[in-house]
Design a protein around this motif. Sequence first.
Motif, short mmCIF file in Angstrom:
data_model
loop_
_atom_site.label_atom_id
_atom_site.label_comp_id
_atom_site.label_asym_id
_atom_site.label_seq_id
_atom_site.Cartn_x
_atom_site.Cartn_y
_atom_site.Cartn_z
N ALA A 188 0.85 -1.19 0.00
CA ALA A 188 0.00 0.00 0.00
C ALA A 188 0.88 1.24 0.00
CB ALA A 188 -0.91 0.02 1.23
N VAL A 189 0.44 2.29 -0.69
CA VAL A 189 1.27 3.48 -0.83
C VAL A 189 1.03 4.50 0.28
CG1 VAL A 189 1.50 3.22 -3.32
CG2 VAL A 189 -0.39 4.58 -2.40
N ALA A 190 0.19 4.16 1.26
CA ALA A 190 -0.02 5.03 2.42
C ALA A 190 -0.08 4.16 3.67
CB ALA A 190 -1.30 5.85 2.28
N ARG A 191 0.53 4.62 4.73
CA ARG A 191 0.57 3.83 5.96
C ARG A 191 -0.84 3.60 6.50
NH1 ARG A 191 4.37 6.44 8.08
NH2 ARG A 191 6.12 4.99 7.80
N GLY A 192 -1.68 4.63 6.45
CA GLY A 192 -3.05 4.50 6.93
C GLY A 192 -3.91 3.60 6.06
N PHE A 193 -3.47 3.34 4.85
CA PHE A 193 -4.18 2.48 3.92
C PHE A 193 -4.08 1.01 4.34
CE2 PHE A 193 -4.61 2.22 -1.04
CZ PHE A 193 -5.91 1.75 -0.91
N VAL A 194 -2.99 0.65 5.02
CA VAL A 194 -2.68 -0.75 5.32
C VAL A 194 -3.78 -1.43 6.13
CG1 VAL A 194 -1.11 -2.27 6.57
CG2 VAL A 194 -0.19 -0.52 5.04
N PRO A 195 -4.16 -0.92 7.31
CA PRO A 195 -5.20 -1.62 8.08
C PRO A 195 -6.54 -1.66 7.36
CG PRO A 195 -4.69 0.51 9.07
CD PRO A 195 -3.66 0.26 8.04
N GLU A 196 -6.84 -0.62 6.59
CA GLU A 196 -8.09 -0.61 5.83
C GLU A 196 -8.11 -1.73 4.80
OE1 GLU A 196 -10.60 1.60 6.09
OE2 GLU A 196 -9.79 3.18 7.37
N LEU A 197 -6.99 -1.94 4.12
CA LEU A 197 -6.91 -2.98 3.11
C LEU A 197 -6.95 -4.37 3.74
CD1 LEU A 197 -4.27 -1.39 0.74
CD2 LEU A 197 -6.61 -1.99 0.11
N ASN A 198 -6.23 -4.56 4.84
CA ASN A 198 -6.27 -5.86 5.51
C ASN A 198 -7.69 -6.22 5.94
OD1 ASN A 198 -3.58 -6.97 5.54
ND2 ASN A 198 -2.99 -5.31 6.89
N THR A 199 -8.42 -5.23 6.42
CA THR A 199 -9.81 -5.47 6.83
C THR A 199 -10.69 -5.74 5.62
OG1 THR A 199 -9.57 -4.08 8.80
CG2 THR A 199 -11.80 -4.47 8.00
N ALA A 200 -10.56 -4.91 4.58
CA ALA A 200 -11.41 -5.05 3.40
C ALA A 200 -11.22 -6.39 2.70
CB ALA A 200 -11.13 -3.91 2.42
N TYR A 201 -9.98 -6.87 2.68
CA TYR A 201 -9.70 -8.14 2.01
C TYR A 201 -9.88 -9.34 2.93
CZ TYR A 201 -8.08 -6.10 -2.36
OH TYR A 201 -8.03 -5.44 -3.58
N GLY A 202 -10.13 -9.08 4.21
CA GLY A 202 -10.36 -10.16 5.15
C GLY A 202 -9.16 -11.05 5.36
N ILE A 203 -7.98 -10.43 5.34
CA ILE A 203 -6.74 -11.18 5.50
C ILE A 203 -6.39 -11.25 6.98
CG2 ILE A 203 -4.28 -11.24 4.94
CD1 ILE A 203 -4.97 -9.93 2.28
N ASP A 204 -6.28 -12.46 7.52
CA ASP A 204 -6.03 -12.62 8.96
C ASP A 204 -4.69 -12.02 9.37
OD1 ASP A 204 -8.43 -13.88 9.28
OD2 ASP A 204 -7.61 -15.88 8.94
N ARG A 205 -3.66 -12.37 8.62
CA ARG A 205 -2.35 -11.82 8.97
C ARG A 205 -2.20 -10.45 8.29
NH1 ARG A 205 -2.10 -15.32 4.90
NH2 ARG A 205 -0.67 -15.04 3.16
#
Length: 387
Positions: A167-184
């Motif tokens: 992800a190209v923004a630090r704040g983007f990371v948790p949003e993407l992990n949640t949206a994609y439903g990735i456990d790790r």
Amino acid sequence: MHVLFVPSWYPADPTDFSGSFFIEQAQALVHAGHTVGVISVKGIPIYSPSQIRGKSAGIRHSVEVGINTYRLDKVLPFPKVPGGNERVILHAWRTLLTRYIRENGKPDVLHAHAMFPGGVVAHALSDEFGIPFIVTEHRPSSMDRLKEKWNGVHGRRAAMAASSLVAVARGFVPELNTAYGIDRDKWEYVPGLLSPQFQNIPTRTIPDGPFTFGHVSHLDPGKRVDRLIEAFAEQFRHVDNVRLRIAGDSVHKSGLVALAAQQGVADKVDFVGAIARENIVAEFSSAHVFVLPSVAEAFGTVLWEAMACGLPLVSTATWAGRNAIVETNGVLAGIDNIEELGQAMVYIKENFHSYDPAAIRAICVDHCGREAFISQYEAIYAKAITS
């Protein structure tokens, strides 16, 4: 290493600046001794006859700044069939990859830019050709695409299969992990690349003349230039030797010019129009402070370009703003909060001499300069190849 970019969009030719940062990133890797190619499919909607008439026939190959580039335009005939157009462009990308390999050899890794369609395509090509892939996400809108049935299924499959997700923004990371439903925490932050024009420039000399707030953008509504004009007017309408300099052009410019007049600051706001890329360093350097009042920004390239020139920043608290600004280089304001934006501008003007231009530039180069960018992606590519 041999890296092949699979970008979701790409400049149509060397004169097109849409997605030009992809070219800059590829060129940086080439300068570091890697082989980089690009395969790009432009999808043309069936309901756009003007684009269909203007489409190029067949595969177009060119070598641009040392990058073997293959382009293909493809009409998308199935606007209402889930996955229909995606299958059409996958076939087009498969055609490009087959030719690319025949003429340049098999790449070590595919680097998709944005999940839709690049990441989904790279996943399919990875399975078929036996090449590992990574995805760099540039667009927050990708998370909305996950709500669509076909894209949701295939996007999540691609995310699980990718060697790395960036992800190209630090704040983007948790949003993407949640949206994609990735456990790790598979999504990771890696900053974009500082444009080569800003890599080796000296820290700019503080300009003489009136204290100038600068802004550079395409002036679209999401940049909230209207809020900037209103905040400036509220705080500086009756203050001497203060100016607002707005660079950029769009259909919205005339409305912004009218707003400056309505706010009583037409004589204090300079609309300088679009700036040629070769003059952009000089444009940033003409201001004392750079202001970006956007409603949403992922990486916020212009913030880092302004910092490369040594300018302190005022930004709204977007992902980009929170990522770029620390106590020593600028001030944050609330999104769509005209009062806070104006107060931040007043504060930074009153405390301008406490900001060290050389230190601000160092923050930028250490974070997203060429060496930092290359070293992080070299590690990501190496992981993909060896895993």
